[in-house]
Design a protein around this motif. Sequence first.
Motif, PDB file in Angstrom:
ATOM      1  N   ALA A 138      21.180  22.853  -0.972  1.00 21.07           N
ATOM      2  CA  ALA A 138      21.167  21.590  -1.708  1.00 21.07           C
ATOM      3  C   ALA A 138      19.925  20.769  -1.359  1.00 21.07           C
ATOM      4  CB  ALA A 138      22.435  20.799  -1.415  1.00 21.07           C
ATOM      5  N   TRP A 139      19.548  20.773  -0.085  1.00 21.23           N
ATOM      6  CA  TRP A 139      18.344  20.047   0.321  1.00 21.23           C
ATOM      7  C   TRP A 139      17.102  20.619  -0.358  1.00 21.23           C
ATOM      8  CZ3 TRP A 139      17.728  15.421   1.943  1.00 21.23           C
ATOM      9  CH2 TRP A 139      18.702  14.802   2.739  1.00 21.23           C
ATOM     10  N   LEU A 140      17.071  21.933  -0.541  1.00 26.05           N
ATOM     11  CA  LEU A 140      15.945  22.550  -1.243  1.00 26.05           C
ATOM     12  C   LEU A 140      15.861  22.049  -2.687  1.00 26.05           C
ATOM     13  CD1 LEU A 140      16.061  26.263   0.012  1.00 26.05           C
ATOM     14  CD2 LEU A 140      14.328  24.528   0.530  1.00 26.05           C
ATOM     15  N   THR A 141      17.020  21.909  -3.332  1.00 23.21           N
ATOM     16  CA  THR A 141      17.007  21.394  -4.707  1.00 23.21           C
ATOM     17  C   THR A 141      16.594  19.926  -4.743  1.00 23.21           C
ATOM     18  OG1 THR A 141      19.376  20.787  -4.669  1.00 23.21           O
ATOM     19  CG2 THR A 141      18.819  23.024  -5.401  1.00 23.21           C
ATOM     20  N   ILE A 142      16.949  19.168  -3.711  1.00 25.79           N
ATOM     21  CA  ILE A 142      16.562  17.755  -3.646  1.00 25.79           C
ATOM     22  C   ILE A 142      15.038  17.626  -3.524  1.00 25.79           C
ATOM     23  CG2 ILE A 142      16.643  15.690  -2.195  1.00 25.79           C
ATOM     24  CD1 ILE A 142      19.583  16.511  -1.556  1.00 25.79           C
ATOM     25  N   VAL A 143      14.458  18.424  -2.617  1.00 28.62           N
ATOM     26  CA  VAL A 143      12.998  18.392  -2.439  1.00 28.62           C
ATOM     27  C   VAL A 143      12.303  18.890  -3.699  1.00 28.62           C
ATOM     28  CG1 VAL A 143      11.073  19.325  -1.112  1.00 28.62           C
ATOM     29  CG2 VAL A 143      13.168  18.641   0.067  1.00 28.62           C
ATOM     30  N   ALA A 144      12.835  19.959  -4.288  1.00 28.43           N
ATOM     31  CA  ALA A 144      12.239  20.489  -5.516  1.00 28.43           C
ATOM     32  C   ALA A 144      12.285  19.451  -6.626  1.00 28.43           C
ATOM     33  CB  ALA A 144      12.974  21.761  -5.952  1.00 28.43           C
ATOM     34  N   SER A 145      13.401  18.734  -6.740  1.00 27.49           N
ATOM     35  CA  SER A 145      13.525  17.685  -7.743  1.00 27.49           C
ATOM     36  C   SER A 145      12.481  16.596  -7.528  1.00 27.49           C
ATOM     37  CB  SER A 145      14.930  17.081  -7.694  1.00 27.49           C
ATOM     38  OG  SER A 145      15.062  16.035  -8.627  1.00 27.49           O
ATOM     39  N   ALA A 146      12.270  16.211  -6.276  1.00 30.66           N
ATOM     40  CA  ALA A 146      11.284  15.174  -5.966  1.00 30.66           C
ATOM     41  C   ALA A 146       9.885  15.596  -6.382  1.00 30.66           C
ATOM     42  CB  ALA A 146      11.319  14.848  -4.469  1.00 30.66           C
ATOM     43  N   VAL A 147       9.524  16.824  -6.056  1.00 30.22           N
ATOM     44  CA  VAL A 147       8.182  17.321  -6.382  1.00 30.22           C
ATOM     45  C   VAL A 147       7.990  17.412  -7.894  1.00 30.22           C
ATOM     46  CG1 VAL A 147       6.641  19.314  -6.208  1.00 30.22           C
ATOM     47  CG2 VAL A 147       7.951  18.580  -4.209  1.00 30.22           C
ATOM     48  N   ILE A 148       8.992  17.956  -8.582  1.00 31.52           N
ATOM     49  CA  ILE A 148       8.877  18.104 -10.038  1.00 31.52           C
ATOM     50  C   ILE A 148       8.819  16.731 -10.712  1.00 31.52           C
ATOM     51  CG2 ILE A 148       9.972  18.992 -12.128  1.00 31.52           C
ATOM     52  CD1 ILE A 148      11.289  21.143 -10.343  1.00 31.52           C
ATOM     53  N   HIS A 149       9.619  15.783 -10.221  1.00 31.86           N
ATOM     54  CA  HIS A 149       9.610  14.446 -10.818  1.00 31.86           C
ATOM     55  C   HIS A 149       8.274  13.733 -10.591  1.00 31.86           C
ATOM     56  CE1 HIS A 149      13.965  14.551 -11.650  1.00 31.86           C
ATOM     57  NE2 HIS A 149      13.707  13.536 -12.455  1.00 31.86           N
ATOM     58  N   ILE A 150       7.631  13.960  -9.452  1.00 30.77           N
ATOM     59  CA  ILE A 150       6.312  13.376  -9.233  1.00 30.77           C
ATOM     60  C   ILE A 150       5.344  13.882 -10.304  1.00 30.77           C
ATOM     61  CG2 ILE A 150       4.288  13.399  -7.722  1.00 30.77           C
ATOM     62  CD1 ILE A 150       6.213  13.326  -5.342  1.00 30.77           C
ATOM     63  N   ALA A 151       5.343  15.201 -10.495  1.00 35.05           N
ATOM     64  CA  ALA A 151       4.467  15.786 -11.512  1.00 35.05           C
ATOM     65  C   ALA A 151       4.826  15.261 -12.899  1.00 35.05           C
ATOM     66  CB  ALA A 151       4.575  17.316 -11.470  1.00 35.05           C
ATOM     67  N   TYR A 152       6.123  15.116 -13.159  1.00 34.97           N
ATOM     68  CA  TYR A 152       6.593  14.615 -14.459  1.00 34.97           C
ATOM     69  C   TYR A 152       6.078  13.206 -14.732  1.00 34.97           C
ATOM     70  CZ  TYR A 152       9.998  12.053 -17.342  1.00 34.97           C
ATOM     71  OH  TYR A 152      10.595  11.221 -18.251  1.00 34.97           O
ATOM     72  N   PHE A 153       6.264  12.304 -13.773  1.00 34.70           N
ATOM     73  CA  PHE A 153       5.845  10.926 -13.980  1.00 34.70           C
ATOM     74  C   PHE A 153       4.327  10.803 -14.111  1.00 34.70           C
ATOM     75  CE2 PHE A 153      10.081   9.627 -12.398  1.00 34.70           C
ATOM     76  CZ  PHE A 153      10.380   8.673 -13.355  1.00 34.70           C
ATOM     77  N   LEU A 154       3.586  11.591 -13.324  1.00 34.72           N
ATOM     78  CA  LEU A 154       2.131  11.532 -13.402  1.00 34.72           C
ATOM     79  C   LEU A 154       1.634  12.058 -14.750  1.00 34.72           C
ATOM     80  CD1 LEU A 154       1.098  12.646  -9.799  1.00 34.72           C
ATOM     81  CD2 LEU A 154       1.092  10.326 -10.754  1.00 34.72           C
ATOM     82  N   CYS A 155       2.242  13.141 -15.236  1.00 35.59           N
ATOM     83  CA  CYS A 155       1.870  13.676 -16.547  1.00 35.59           C
ATOM     84  C   CYS A 155       2.227  12.694 -17.652  1.00 35.59           C
ATOM     85  CB  CYS A 155       2.576  15.014 -16.788  1.00 35.59           C
ATOM     86  SG  CYS A 155       1.855  16.414 -15.912  1.00 35.59           S
ATOM     87  N   LEU A 156       3.388  12.080 -17.538  1.00 38.09           N
ATOM     88  CA  LEU A 156       3.812  11.117 -18.546  1.00 38.09           C
ATOM     89  C   LEU A 156       2.858   9.928 -18.585  1.00 38.09           C
ATOM     90  CD1 LEU A 156       6.174  10.740 -20.575  1.00 38.09           C
ATOM     91  CD2 LEU A 156       7.305   9.340 -18.821  1.00 38.09           C
ATOM     92  N   ARG A 157       2.492   9.418 -17.423  1.00 37.23           N
ATOM     93  CA  ARG A 157       1.559   8.306 -17.368  1.00 37.23           C
ATOM     94  C   ARG A 157       0.210   8.690 -17.964  1.00 37.23           C
ATOM     95  NH1 ARG A 157       1.812   3.592 -17.832  1.00 37.23           N
ATOM     96  NH2 ARG A 157      -0.194   3.336 -16.808  1.00 37.23           N
ATOM     97  N   ARG A 158      -0.281   9.899 -17.628  1.00 30.07           N
ATOM     98  CA  ARG A 158      -1.556  10.338 -18.168  1.00 30.07           C
ATOM     99  C   ARG A 158      -1.487  10.465 -19.690  1.00 30.07           C
ATOM    100  NH1 ARG A 158      -5.980  12.871 -15.965  1.00 30.07           N
ATOM    101  NH2 ARG A 158      -5.392  11.615 -14.157  1.00 30.07           N
ATOM    102  N   GLY A 159      -0.388  10.989 -20.177  1.00 30.92           N
ATOM    103  CA  GLY A 159      -0.213  11.103 -21.621  1.00 30.92           C
ATOM    104  C   GLY A 159      -0.208   9.755 -22.306  1.00 30.92           C
ATOM    105  N   TYR A 160       0.477   8.782 -21.707  1.00 33.59           N
ATOM    106  CA  TYR A 160       0.532   7.445 -22.303  1.00 33.59           C
ATOM    107  C   TYR A 160      -0.815   6.736 -22.229  1.00 33.59           C
ATOM    108  CZ  TYR A 160       5.623   7.703 -22.703  1.00 33.59           C
ATOM    109  OH  TYR A 160       6.899   8.058 -23.054  1.00 33.59           O
ATOM    110  N   GLU A 161      -1.634   7.098 -21.263  1.00 31.87           N
ATOM    111  CA  GLU A 161      -2.970   6.517 -21.169  1.00 31.87           C
ATOM    112  C   GLU A 161      -3.894   7.060 -22.260  1.00 31.87           C
ATOM    113  OE1 GLU A 161      -4.278   7.487 -17.266  1.00 31.87           O
ATOM    114  OE2 GLU A 161      -2.898   6.105 -16.256  1.00 31.87           O
ATOM    115  N   ARG A 162      -3.677   8.314 -22.659  1.00 37.78           N
ATOM    116  CA  ARG A 162      -4.608   8.991 -23.559  1.00 37.78           C
ATOM    117  C   ARG A 162      -4.100   9.169 -24.982  1.00 37.78           C
ATOM    118  NH1 ARG A 162      -7.602  13.716 -20.000  1.00 37.78           N
ATOM    119  NH2 ARG A 162      -8.250  12.371 -18.267  1.00 37.78           N
ATOM    120  N   ALA A 163      -2.820   8.887 -25.236  1.00 31.96           N
ATOM    121  CA  ALA A 163      -2.270   9.142 -26.567  1.00 31.96           C
ATOM    122  C   ALA A 163      -1.172   8.139 -26.889  1.00 31.96           C
ATOM    123  CB  ALA A 163      -1.748  10.575 -26.648  1.00 31.96           C
ATOM    124  N   ASP A 164      -0.604   8.262 -28.087  1.00 32.43           N
ATOM    125  CA  ASP A 164       0.417   7.332 -28.566  1.00 32.43           C
ATOM    126  C   ASP A 164       1.804   7.713 -28.054  1.00 32.43           C
ATOM    127  OD1 ASP A 164      -1.477   5.934 -30.016  1.00 32.43           O
ATOM    128  OD2 ASP A 164      -1.126   7.092 -31.851  1.00 32.43           O
TER     129      ASP A 164
END
Length: 291
Positions: free
Chosen positions: A64-90
């Motif tokens: 379960a701890w592995l899934t928690i850490v994996a979720s954290a890492v994936i969510h970091i990438a998700y939020f950064l990609c989302l922010r970059r997308g909103y900076e460059r597109a509609d």
Amino acid sequence: MSISALALVLVAAVIHATWNLLAKQAKTTGVAFVWACSMVSVIAYAPIALWAHGQALTLISSTAWLTIVASAVIHIAYFLCLRRGYERADLSVVYPVARGSGPLFASVAAIVFLGESASVGGLSGLALIVLGTFTIGGGLAMLRGARSERLSQGLYWGSLTGLLIASYTVNDGYAVRILGVAPLLFDWLSIAVRAALLTPAAMLQRASVRQSITTAWRPMLAVGLMSPLAYILVLYAMTLAPISLVAPAREVSMLVAAFFGARLLGEGSVRRRVLGAALIAAGVVALAVGR
């Protein structure tokens, strides 16, 4: 899908579209925004998570701890990609492409890797939601002929965000549905790990973080409170219904996003977005009755 699960998903969809609008409008850098929002979430939800599930902290398995850490890492990438997308597109391109491709990837992965069944109604609902999402984003016009750089950026970052959505959906769904981790506790721990992982980068960008907090503290506060709430509701829905149905049903948020893009952000194309919203609504109905 049960009425209870569908109700949770629908409420979460409205909250999700709202915080995405705020994230789009926030004038700040990616790391500063994600770190600040994560810190707000950790602090705000700590009393509730620890009061409700504090005794379960010592019972969490290593898997379960592995899934928690994996979720954290994936969510970091998700939020950064989302922010970059909103900076460059509609918003009306990035959001629908991300929300449309995400359920497609997540549902297929849940069926293939988690052994969930796929009914005709469920698959039909998934197809309608994906079709409606891409219709709102521009339909076939997005995929043919010359595209503007802004549209191409929206397609790229939206698709990458969608892949990350699918990844954390399957990972997190496995944690709460198969491993039995309480959704509230799981999400809070994931956010805490996310904040810890981002802190060194935030400290290296102290000046940028201070400026971002000064100019965008309101959207940061709102997103920090709303984003976990929307996702916790989805995680609870995953304990009541298969991931392959919960994931695409979330796309009813496009009804709200279509309104935001057309009316609040002036991105136009009202007729196309109404058609896409109608397709999504039909898909949600198909999902609800298809199990």
